[in-house]
Design a protein around this motif. Structure first.
Motif, PDB file in Angstrom:
ATOM      1  N   ARG A 131     -33.377  14.134  49.393  1.00 56.28           N
ATOM      2  CA  ARG A 131     -32.132  13.730  48.727  1.00 56.28           C
ATOM      3  C   ARG A 131     -32.110  14.227  47.279  1.00 56.28           C
ATOM      4  O   ARG A 131     -32.124  13.446  46.330  1.00 56.28           O
ATOM      5  N   ASP A 132     -32.094  15.535  47.140  1.00 53.26           N
ATOM      6  CA  ASP A 132     -32.087  16.127  45.811  1.00 53.26           C
ATOM      7  C   ASP A 132     -30.645  16.315  45.339  1.00 53.26           C
ATOM      8  O   ASP A 132     -29.705  15.766  45.923  1.00 53.26           O
ATOM      9  N   LEU A 133     -30.470  17.075  44.277  1.00 58.28           N
ATOM     10  CA  LEU A 133     -29.144  17.270  43.695  1.00 58.28           C
ATOM     11  C   LEU A 133     -28.198  17.979  44.669  1.00 58.28           C
ATOM     12  O   LEU A 133     -27.023  17.600  44.798  1.00 58.28           O
ATOM     13  N   THR A 134     -28.678  19.011  45.345  1.00 58.49           N
ATOM     14  CA  THR A 134     -27.835  19.712  46.307  1.00 58.49           C
ATOM     15  C   THR A 134     -27.453  18.808  47.474  1.00 58.49           C
ATOM     16  O   THR A 134     -26.309  18.833  47.952  1.00 58.49           O
ATOM     17  N   TYR A 135     -28.395  18.002  47.927  1.00 58.07           N
ATOM     18  CA  TYR A 135     -28.106  17.044  49.003  1.00 58.07           C
ATOM     19  C   TYR A 135     -26.988  16.105  48.576  1.00 58.07           C
ATOM     20  O   TYR A 135     -26.067  15.818  49.358  1.00 58.07           O
ATOM     21  N   ALA A 136     -27.068  15.619  47.331  1.00 61.81           N
ATOM     22  CA  ALA A 136     -26.022  14.726  46.827  1.00 61.81           C
ATOM     23  C   ALA A 136     -24.670  15.423  46.829  1.00 61.81           C
ATOM     24  O   ALA A 136     -23.649  14.834  47.205  1.00 61.81           O
ATOM     25  N   GLY A 137     -24.651  16.689  46.394  1.00 59.09           N
ATOM     26  CA  GLY A 137     -23.396  17.435  46.375  1.00 59.09           C
ATOM     27  C   GLY A 137     -22.816  17.627  47.769  1.00 59.09           C
ATOM     28  O   GLY A 137     -21.603  17.476  47.977  1.00 59.09           O
ATOM     29  N   MET A 161     -34.361  22.271  49.340  1.00 58.02           N
ATOM     30  CA  MET A 161     -35.016  21.036  49.786  1.00 58.02           C
ATOM     31  C   MET A 161     -34.071  20.177  50.606  1.00 58.02           C
ATOM     32  O   MET A 161     -34.500  19.401  51.463  1.00 58.02           O
ATOM     33  N   ALA A 162     -32.770  20.293  50.323  1.00 60.30           N
ATOM     34  CA  ALA A 162     -31.789  19.503  51.062  1.00 60.30           C
ATOM     35  C   ALA A 162     -31.813  19.830  52.547  1.00 60.30           C
ATOM     36  O   ALA A 162     -31.457  18.982  53.385  1.00 60.30           O
ATOM     37  N   GLU A 163     -32.248  21.046  52.905  1.00 62.38           N
ATOM     38  CA  GLU A 163     -32.256  21.463  54.304  1.00 62.38           C
ATOM     39  C   GLU A 163     -33.290  20.718  55.139  1.00 62.38           C
ATOM     40  O   GLU A 163     -33.197  20.699  56.368  1.00 62.38           O
ATOM     41  N   ILE A 164     -34.298  20.121  54.492  1.00 65.54           N
ATOM     42  CA  ILE A 164     -35.296  19.351  55.249  1.00 65.54           C
ATOM     43  C   ILE A 164     -35.118  17.850  55.013  1.00 65.54           C
ATOM     44  O   ILE A 164     -36.007  17.063  55.342  1.00 65.54           O
ATOM     45  N   LEU A 170     -45.357  19.774  48.639  1.00 68.93           N
ATOM     46  CA  LEU A 170     -46.401  20.701  49.075  1.00 68.93           C
ATOM     47  C   LEU A 170     -45.870  22.124  49.129  1.00 68.93           C
ATOM     48  O   LEU A 170     -46.524  23.062  48.645  1.00 68.93           O
ATOM     49  N   ALA A 171     -44.685  22.305  49.702  1.00 71.28           N
ATOM     50  CA  ALA A 171     -44.115  23.647  49.800  1.00 71.28           C
ATOM     51  C   ALA A 171     -43.856  24.237  48.422  1.00 71.28           C
ATOM     52  O   ALA A 171     -44.131  25.421  48.175  1.00 71.28           O
ATOM     53  N   PHE A 227     -40.186  13.252  53.640  1.00 72.45           N
ATOM     54  CA  PHE A 227     -39.615  14.574  53.369  1.00 72.45           C
ATOM     55  C   PHE A 227     -39.982  15.087  51.982  1.00 72.45           C
ATOM     56  O   PHE A 227     -40.255  16.275  51.794  1.00 72.45           O
ATOM     57  N   TRP A 228     -39.991  14.193  50.991  1.00 71.81           N
ATOM     58  CA  TRP A 228     -40.295  14.642  49.632  1.00 71.81           C
ATOM     59  C   TRP A 228     -41.742  15.127  49.528  1.00 71.81           C
ATOM     60  O   TRP A 228     -42.052  16.022  48.732  1.00 71.81           O
TER      61      TRP A 228
END
Length: 226
Positions: free
Chosen positions: A173-179, A167-170, A97-98, A91-92
């Protein structure tokens, strides 16, 4: 309403997730920014020198990226391209790339404006001295454009960093994903997203400070020439 921030900062797992998420967000943003800047330089140069065919392709690419949401680009890169081309990345990798493609389009337009701002007389004088196009670009056009547009590039970089929460939507495990993960476990939405807000603000300020130091080191010649 009773605020219970201690449920976050006293939990080792939550703190670890936030720290790792902040690292992923920062790392992918920096890597995407560097890759995007390199691609943006090529795109802007093609458009500036009016290279046949490539100029139209570069213009179409820039307009397409700038007129579509980042989240749509994320989903297309993460799920559309693998189906079309038959590859599989983590995923990362898709997120990187995006982000690189997104950064490149915005940076390219900023750099192109900087290239156009360079005085034509300097370019004509360089040609009169027998300098070739690539040398003129490397020694005269690009340094001045980069120095002139550096503040705009900084602002765009920080703005794009603040949009990387998608990025959390795909599955990154970024900061928003952690939240989102912490919120789903603790049910303390206000405390969690207030904490995320503070972290994002601190990271944005940190990026601005680093970029300011880079400006002072990279463009000393500009201050000395004034």
């Amino acid at each position: 309403m009773e605020l219970r921030f201690f449920e976050i900062y006293r939990n080792g797992e939550y703190l670890r997730l936030l720290l790792e998420g902040a690292g992923v967000s920062a790392g992918l943003t920096v890597a995407g920014g560097i890759a995007g800047f390199i691609l943006a330089t090529l795109l802007a140069a093609v458009r500036y020198w009016r290279v046949p065919v490539l100029r139209q392709a570069a213009t179409g690419y820039v307009e397409f990226i700038r007129n579509t949401p980042l989240i749509v680009q994320m989903f297309f890169v993460a799920f559309g391209l693998p189906m079309l081309l038959g590859y599989r990345w983590p995923f990362w990798g898709h997120a990187l790339l995006a982000l690189s493609l997104n950064f490149s389009a915005y940076f390219a337009e900023i750099l192109r404006s900087g290239f156009v701002s360079v005085a034509k007389g300097q370019i004509e004088a360089a040609r009169a001295l027998g300098m070739r196009r690539f040398l003129i670009f490397r020694r005269i056009v690009f340094p001045q454009a980069a120095a002139t547009m550096y503040p705009s590039l900084n602002s765009q970089f920080v703005f794009l960093f603040l949009t990387t929460g998608v990025m959390a939507e795909i599955g990154v495990r970024d900061l928003t994903y952690a939240g989102l993960y912490i919120d789903s476990r603790s049910f303390r939405s206000f405390e969690v997203f207030f904490t995320l807000t503070v972290i994002y603000v601190l990271m944005a300020i940190g990026f601005k400070s680093v970029l300011k130091l880079m400006h002072d080191r990279l463009f000393r010649w500009r201050a000395a020439s004034r």
